[in-house]
Each structure stands twice: as structure tokens, then as C-alpha cells.
Design an enzyme around this catalytic site. Structure first.
Site, PDB file in Angstrom:
ATOM      1  N   HIS A 100       0.836  -1.198   0.000  1.00  0.00           N
ATOM      2  CA  HIS A 100       0.000   0.000   0.000  1.00  0.00           C
ATOM      3  C   HIS A 100       0.866   1.241   0.000  1.00  0.00           C
ATOM      4  O   HIS A 100       1.798   1.343   0.778  1.00  0.00           O
ATOM      5  CB  HIS A 100      -0.932   0.011   1.220  1.00  0.00           C
ATOM      6  CG  HIS A 100      -2.256  -0.584   0.909  1.00  0.00           C
ATOM      7  ND1 HIS A 100      -3.415   0.144   0.918  1.00  0.00           N
ATOM      8  CD2 HIS A 100      -2.591  -1.825   0.535  1.00  0.00           C
ATOM      9  CE1 HIS A 100      -4.424  -0.646   0.571  1.00  0.00           C
ATOM     10  NE2 HIS A 100      -3.953  -1.840   0.342  1.00  0.00           N
ATOM     11  N   PRO A 149      -2.993   2.539  18.446  1.00  0.00           N
ATOM     12  CA  PRO A 149      -2.910   2.038  17.064  1.00  0.00           C
ATOM     13  C   PRO A 149      -3.168   3.107  16.002  1.00  0.00           C
ATOM     14  O   PRO A 149      -3.274   2.781  14.829  1.00  0.00           O
ATOM     15  CB  PRO A 149      -3.985   0.936  17.020  1.00  0.00           C
ATOM     16  CG  PRO A 149      -4.890   1.202  18.143  1.00  0.00           C
ATOM     17  CD  PRO A 149      -4.152   2.004  19.164  1.00  0.00           C
ATOM     18  N   LYS A 167       2.026   1.371  14.567  1.00  0.00           N
ATOM     19  CA  LYS A 167       3.467   1.216  14.816  1.00  0.00           C
ATOM     20  C   LYS A 167       3.820   0.055  15.749  1.00  0.00           C
ATOM     21  O   LYS A 167       4.973  -0.353  15.810  1.00  0.00           O
ATOM     22  CB  LYS A 167       4.038   2.494  15.454  1.00  0.00           C
ATOM     23  CG  LYS A 167       3.895   3.762  14.640  1.00  0.00           C
ATOM     24  CD  LYS A 167       4.877   3.796  13.507  1.00  0.00           C
ATOM     25  CE  LYS A 167       4.871   5.124  12.773  1.00  0.00           C
ATOM     26  NZ  LYS A 167       5.402   5.028  11.428  1.00  0.00           N
ATOM     27  N   TYR A 179       5.204   8.207   8.617  1.00  0.00           N
ATOM     28  CA  TYR A 179       4.065   7.293   8.513  1.00  0.00           C
ATOM     29  C   TYR A 179       4.535   5.861   8.242  1.00  0.00           C
ATOM     30  O   TYR A 179       4.039   4.914   8.825  1.00  0.00           O
ATOM     31  CB  TYR A 179       3.188   7.798   7.370  1.00  0.00           C
ATOM     32  CG  TYR A 179       1.845   7.142   7.183  1.00  0.00           C
ATOM     33  CD1 TYR A 179       0.940   7.043   8.226  1.00  0.00           C
ATOM     34  CD2 TYR A 179       1.464   6.656   5.933  1.00  0.00           C
ATOM     35  CE1 TYR A 179      -0.307   6.475   8.030  1.00  0.00           C
ATOM     36  CE2 TYR A 179       0.219   6.085   5.726  1.00  0.00           C
ATOM     37  CZ  TYR A 179      -0.658   5.999   6.785  1.00  0.00           C
ATOM     38  OH  TYR A 179      -1.890   5.448   6.593  1.00  0.00           O
ATOM     39  N   TYR A 238      -8.945   7.824   5.979  1.00  0.00           N
ATOM     40  CA  TYR A 238      -9.230   8.413   7.287  1.00  0.00           C
ATOM     41  C   TYR A 238     -10.326   9.454   7.084  1.00  0.00           C
ATOM     42  O   TYR A 238     -10.125  10.424   6.344  1.00  0.00           O
ATOM     43  CB  TYR A 238      -7.987   9.120   7.850  1.00  0.00           C
ATOM     44  CG  TYR A 238      -6.783   8.218   8.012  1.00  0.00           C
ATOM     45  CD1 TYR A 238      -6.675   7.343   9.088  1.00  0.00           C
ATOM     46  CD2 TYR A 238      -5.735   8.245   7.089  1.00  0.00           C
ATOM     47  CE1 TYR A 238      -5.568   6.527   9.250  1.00  0.00           C
ATOM     48  CE2 TYR A 238      -4.614   7.437   7.243  1.00  0.00           C
ATOM     49  CZ  TYR A 238      -4.542   6.578   8.322  1.00  0.00           C
ATOM     50  OH  TYR A 238      -3.448   5.779   8.480  1.00  0.00           O
TER      51      TYR A 238
HETATM   52  P1  FAD Z   1       1.614  -9.383  21.850  1.00  0.00           P
HETATM   53  O1  FAD Z   1       1.296  -9.560  20.406  1.00  0.00           O
HETATM   54  O2  FAD Z   1       0.555  -8.848  22.738  1.00  0.00           O
HETATM   55  O3  FAD Z   1       2.109 -10.801  22.397  1.00  0.00           O
HETATM   56  C1  FAD Z   1       2.314 -11.008  23.778  1.00  0.00           C
HETATM   57  C2  FAD Z   1       2.065 -12.476  24.080  1.00  0.00           C
HETATM   58  O4  FAD Z   1       2.397 -12.762  25.429  1.00  0.00           O
HETATM   59  C3  FAD Z   1       0.597 -12.868  23.923  1.00  0.00           C
HETATM   60  O5  FAD Z   1       0.490 -13.987  23.051  1.00  0.00           O
HETATM   61  C4  FAD Z   1       0.135 -13.198  25.332  1.00  0.00           C
HETATM   62  O6  FAD Z   1      -0.843 -14.217  25.369  1.00  0.00           O
HETATM   63  C5  FAD Z   1       1.447 -13.655  25.976  1.00  0.00           C
HETATM   64  N1  FAD Z   1       1.484 -13.523  27.439  1.00  0.00           N
HETATM   65  C6  FAD Z   1       1.004 -12.512  28.206  1.00  0.00           C
HETATM   66  N2  FAD Z   1       1.252 -12.742  29.508  1.00  0.00           N
HETATM   67  C7  FAD Z   1       1.891 -13.937  29.579  1.00  0.00           C
HETATM   68  C8  FAD Z   1       2.390 -14.725  30.647  1.00  0.00           C
HETATM   69  N3  FAD Z   1       2.318 -14.320  31.945  1.00  0.00           N
HETATM   70  N4  FAD Z   1       2.991 -15.901  30.353  1.00  0.00           N
HETATM   71  C9  FAD Z   1       3.085 -16.339  29.063  1.00  0.00           C
HETATM   72  N5  FAD Z   1       2.606 -15.632  28.007  1.00  0.00           N
HETATM   73  C10 FAD Z   1       2.038 -14.442  28.271  1.00  0.00           C
HETATM   74  N6  FAD Z   1       0.715  -2.544  15.044  1.00  0.00           N
HETATM   75  C11 FAD Z   1       1.293  -2.277  13.832  1.00  0.00           C
HETATM   76  O7  FAD Z   1       2.542  -2.231  13.778  1.00  0.00           O
HETATM   77  N7  FAD Z   1       0.558  -2.107  12.691  1.00  0.00           N
HETATM   78  C12 FAD Z   1      -0.815  -2.166  12.707  1.00  0.00           C
HETATM   79  O8  FAD Z   1      -1.456  -2.054  11.661  1.00  0.00           O
HETATM   80  C13 FAD Z   1      -1.472  -2.371  13.975  1.00  0.00           C
HETATM   81  N8  FAD Z   1      -2.816  -2.467  14.075  1.00  0.00           N
HETATM   82  C14 FAD Z   1      -3.408  -2.792  15.273  1.00  0.00           C
HETATM   83  C15 FAD Z   1      -4.782  -2.916  15.356  1.00  0.00           C
HETATM   84  C16 FAD Z   1      -5.402  -3.255  16.563  1.00  0.00           C
HETATM   85  C17 FAD Z   1      -6.891  -3.373  16.619  1.00  0.00           C
HETATM   86  C18 FAD Z   1      -4.591  -3.509  17.722  1.00  0.00           C
HETATM   87  C19 FAD Z   1      -5.229  -3.917  19.036  1.00  0.00           C
HETATM   88  C20 FAD Z   1      -3.223  -3.402  17.650  1.00  0.00           C
HETATM   89  C21 FAD Z   1      -2.610  -3.035  16.439  1.00  0.00           C
HETATM   90  N9  FAD Z   1      -1.223  -2.915  16.341  1.00  0.00           N
HETATM   91  C22 FAD Z   1      -0.639  -2.591  15.142  1.00  0.00           C
HETATM   92  C23 FAD Z   1      -0.382  -3.175  17.538  1.00  0.00           C
HETATM   93  C24 FAD Z   1       0.199  -4.604  17.523  1.00  0.00           C
HETATM   94  O9  FAD Z   1      -0.809  -5.562  17.352  1.00  0.00           O
HETATM   95  C25 FAD Z   1       0.967  -4.875  18.833  1.00  0.00           C
HETATM   96  O10 FAD Z   1       1.850  -3.801  19.031  1.00  0.00           O
HETATM   97  C26 FAD Z   1       1.764  -6.192  18.762  1.00  0.00           C
HETATM   98  O11 FAD Z   1       0.908  -7.305  18.893  1.00  0.00           O
HETATM   99  C27 FAD Z   1       2.831  -6.249  19.867  1.00  0.00           C
HETATM  100  O12 FAD Z   1       3.494  -7.485  19.788  1.00  0.00           O
HETATM  101  P2  FAD Z   1       4.125  -8.150  21.093  1.00  0.00           P
HETATM  102  O13 FAD Z   1       4.761  -9.416  20.659  1.00  0.00           O
HETATM  103  O14 FAD Z   1       4.936  -7.146  21.816  1.00  0.00           O
HETATM  104  O15 FAD Z   1       2.886  -8.433  22.054  1.00  0.00           O
END
Ligand code: FAD
Length: 398
Positions: free
Chosen positions: A78, A300, A304, A395, A208
Site C-alpha cells: 500500500h 494504534p 506502529k 508514517y 481516514y
Molecule cells: P503481543 O502480540 O501482545 O504478544 C504477547 C504475548 O504474550 C501474547 O500472546 C500473550 O498471550 C502472551 N502472554 C502474556 N502474559 C503472559 C504470561 N504471563 N505468560 C506467558 N505468556 C504471556 N501494530 C502495527 O505495527 N501495525 C498495525 O497495523 C497495527 N494495528 C493494530 C490494530 C489493533 C486493533 C490492535 C489492538 C493493535 C494493532 N497494532 C498494530 C499493535 C500490535 O498488534 C501490537 O503492538 C503487537 O501485537 C505487539 O506485539 P508483542 O509481541 O509485543 O505483544
């Protein structure tokens, strides 16, 4: 500590999201043992729909480390976004502005599925339905992590380092001693109803819509699924939003009568997100390192979060390799210092996007003033090449 059995590894990773899985894959590729524990089951993490827009730097990390086969085959690119206001619509071809970078659209659940498969194919030890519940030894020689499986059995894992990749509600951030880090936090006072529609995208561009009744957003996900957002009052119950109400409100705020109708389909998922941001400084304590949402939650509004998670996982993987292969702890000591400027720049842009997309309603207080600022920001984006270049760079950049 309560324990039944003890397992030894080099790096303990809590959480199988993008952060934990990228880190785990990079460590295995470097010949470093690790164990990933994930509290949810495999199906849950492989179906959890969240992000979709990946920056060029994120794609680079995935490609360079052999983690991008699915993404290369099944993603879209995109390069344009559109803003709809009362005055009309303008488009920004951000792929031709700024650094000339585009977004790669690949649903987070597909990325997580690929990363799980690759981690297991590399011989990785990934334990689903296993929650981290206690930790000891963060400032000693070895870390001890107490885990509990769904059936209540406990097991002690021992390693040299602990990576807290367990997201915003995780356990690792709570393991810091009270005075060892500062958490900078902001509630933005905005909530979105985040929707996944079983329908193809309605417009070619990310759109948007700035509307006096609240923001609405449209973002591609895959050929037959599209993400939409609707700004809603705090405390909204998603169950109050029937499919009919969602489509009517989207059409109203997207000004479908002027710009064309929306491709409708069943609403597959609806949930309310409260816009909040926080940053933990430092992101490390002793042998514990926070990665991704665990270290910094970002609203969100600018897509990022997953990108920051992948970048921090790469930074930590390189630092651990330097320490474990060459006994060089420089990068590990600097982990927070290296990550935080990138996080704060993303937070700044994300915060600016919130101001761009949401104007306060009504006439009370400074609401009219803030709405005029919002119009000025949009006019700058529409009319000024300098603003467009900067927008494009921030962006897509990370
Ligand atoms: P998470 O994906 O949250 O993974 C953490 C993991 O740890 C989970 O599987 C959880 O179950 C596990 N966990 C938690 N506690 C424990 C425990 N005590 N023991 C064992 N496991 C545990 N980001 C973008 O870059 N681009 C986008 O377009 C975008 N769109 C989004 C849209 C929405 C609706 C949302 C909600 C978020 C969006 N984001 C986007 C943000 C992105 O999804 C998150 O920043 C990303 O998932 C972070 O990854 P992570 O691995 O740090 O955490």
C-alpha cells in the site's frame, strides 16, 4: 520457589507474539538455546487479528532472517492514503513522497502463524498454555522463571537471560523493582470500535474520515477482510453495535453519498480499544529485557506497535549474540538507550495522528480552538509538499 521439574536453557522468552517469536527465531539461527512460554493455546495466538501494516524496516528484518516466505507470497503493498473531510477528499501517494517507502499489508495472525511454524521447524521449544507466574534471580547469575500450565502443573525454567515479550498486560513489566524504572503514561481520551468486516476493501487507499460525529477509518487486510474503525464514547459496549448500525455509521462518516458506497459483509469481530500509550524507561533490569508492547504500548492510530516489537526483538537478538558468542556486553548494556529514541519518535507521530484524526465535539472550553488546529494540520498535509514529505517519512518509517 514452588517447583516440580527444572529445565535449563540460555534465554527464557515470555510471550509468543511478534516480539517473542522474532527474537526466538533469531536466537535459534545464531545457535543460542531458548524456550518460549505462551499462556494461550496455539489456535488462539494464530487467529488473534490485530496489526496489518508493516514498515519497510520490519519487512527487512523478516526477509534477512528467512522469516518472510508467507509474507512475500501473500501480502499486498500500500502506497496511498486518503483523508476525507467536510471540504472533500485528498490523497497522499506516500510511496512517492519522503523516503519513498510503502507499507506491506500482511495480517498479524498470518505473520504469527509463519513465525510459530518456522520456530518449530528450527527445532525450537515453544510451550503453549504455559504462563509465567514468578521470577527470581534477575540481579544474580541465573534467572529462574516459574511457569504454570493450564492443568495447574508448575515447572521451573532456568536461564541466563529473560526476555519479557508478553504484551501490555503481561507479567514481565511487573517484575521490575518499584524504583528501577519509570513508566510514562498517557490516556488520550479517545476510544475506537475496532471492526473486522468479512468484505473486500471499499477503497484502493487507506482512508481516514474526519467527521463532526467522530473519526472513521478504513484499512485493507486481505482480499476478503477489511478493518474499519469508528470513534465511540468511552465505555461503549460493542454489543450495542449491530451490523446494520455499524454499516450505517461507516457510510455516514465516510460520506458514502459523496464518495461511493462501501462493500458490506458480516462484522467478524468488534471490540473497543481505549487509546493509551506508555513507555517504560529503562526497558531492562539486571537479566530482564522488555520487548514490544511489554516495554511500550502505543495507540494504534499510526500502526506502529508490531513494527516496534520486531525492531526491538532484532536489537535484543544482536545484543544477546554479542554477549553470548563474544562476551561483549556493550550492546546489551545499551539496549534501552538504543531502543527508546525509536520508540519516542513513533510515540510522537502516533500522538500527532490522534490530534489529526480527532477533533473534540461541542463548543465548550477550547474545543473550537482545537478543531481549528486540526483543520490547519489537515490543510498543511493537503497543500504543503514539505509537510507531505515529513508525513510520508514518519508514517511508514520506524
Ligand atoms: P503481543 O502480540 O501482545 O504478544 C504477547 C504475548 O504474550 C501474547 O500472546 C500473550 O498471550 C502472551 N502472554 C502474556 N502474559 C503472559 C504470561 N504471563 N505468560 C506467558 N505468556 C504471556 N501494530 C502495527 O505495527 N501495525 C498495525 O497495523 C497495527 N494495528 C493494530 C490494530 C489493533 C486493533 C490492535 C489492538 C493493535 C494493532 N497494532 C498494530 C499493535 C500490535 O498488534 C501490537 O503492538 C503487537 O501485537 C505487539 O506485539 P508483542 O509481541 O509485543 O505483544
Amino acid at each position: 520457589m514452588d517447583q516440580t521439574r527444572v529445565d535449563e536453557t540460555t534465554v527464557l522468552i515470555v510471550g509468543a507474539g511478534p516480539a517473542g517469536l522474532v527474537l526466538g527465531n533469531l536466537l535459534l539461527a545464531a545457535g543460542i538455546d531458548c524456550v518460549v512460554v505462551e499462556q494461550r493455546d496455539r489456535a488462539y495466538v494464530e487467529q488473534r487479528a490485530r496489526a496489518g501494516f508493516l514498515a519497510a524496516n520490519t519487512v527487512r528484518v523478516l526477509v534477512e532472517n528467512g522469516l518472510a516466505d508467507g509474507l512475500v507470497k501473500n501480502s499486498q503493498q500500500h502506497d496511498t492514503c486518503a483523508f476525507r473531510t467536510e471540504e472533500g477528499e485528498f490523497q497522499l501517494a506516500y510511496g512517492e513522497l519522503g523516503a519513498g517507502e510503502v507499507h506491506t499489508v500482511y495480517p498479524q495472525q498470518a505473520l504469527v502463524t509463519d513465525l510459530v511454524a518456522e520456530f518449530l521447524a528450527r527445532g525450537g521449544d515453544l510451550r503453549f498454555e504455559t504462563a509465567a507466574v514468578g521470577v527470581d534471580g534477575l540481579d544474580g547469575d541465573r534467572v529462574e522463571l516459574l511457569t504454570r500450565t493450564a492443568d495447574g502443573a508448575t515447572r521451573l525454567l532456568r536461564g541466563q537471560f529473560l526476555a519479557g515479550c508478553d504484551g501490555r498486560h503481561g507479567f514481565a513489566r511487573t517484575a521490575f523493582p518499584a524504583d528501577a524504572a519509570r513508566r510514562h503514561r498517557r490516556e488520550h481520551g479517545v476510544s475506537w470500535l475496532a471492526l473486522l468486516a468479512g468484505a473486500p476493501q471499499s477503497m484502493a487507499a487507506i482512508t481516514y474520515a474526519v467527521h463532526e460525529d467522530g473519526f472513521a477509518g478504513h484499512m485493507a487486510r486481505s482480499a476478503d477482510v477489511t478493518r474499519y474503525y469508528l470513534q465511540v464514547p468511552a465505555g461503549t459496549d460493542p454489543a450495542d453495535w449491530s451490523d446494520r448500525r455499524v454499516w450505517d455509521e461507516l457510510a455516514h462518516r465516510m460520506r458514502a453519498d459523496r464518495h461511493g458506497g462501501l462493500h458490506q459483509g458480516p462484522i467478524l469481530e468488534r471490540r473497543v480499544i481505549t487509546m493509551a500509550s506508555d513507555v517504560q524507561d529503562p526497558m531492562q533490569y539486571g537479566r530482564l529485557f522488555l520487548v514490544g508492547d511489554a516495554a511500550s504500548l502505543i495507540s494504534p492510530s499510526a500502526a506502529k506497535g508490531a513494527n516496534l516489537a520486531v525492531m526491538a526483538a532484532e536489537t535484543l537478538a544482536h545484543a544477546l549474540v554479542a554477549q553470548l558468542h563474544r562476551a561483549d556486553d556493550t550492546a546489551l548494556q545499551r539496549y534501552s538507550t538504543d531502543c527508546l529514541p525509536r520508540i519516542w519518535r513513533a510515540q510522537e507521530f502516533s500522538h500527532w495522528m490522534i490530534g489529526l484524526l480527532h477533533g473534540p465535539a461541542g463548543e465548550a472550553g477550547d474545543a473550537p480552538f482545537l478543531r481549528s488546529l486540526q483543520r490547519a494540520r489537515l490543510a498543511n498535509l493537503r497543500d504543503s509538499r514539505r509537510h507531505q514529505d515529513q508525513f510520508a517519512q514518519e508514517y511508514v518509517g520506524i
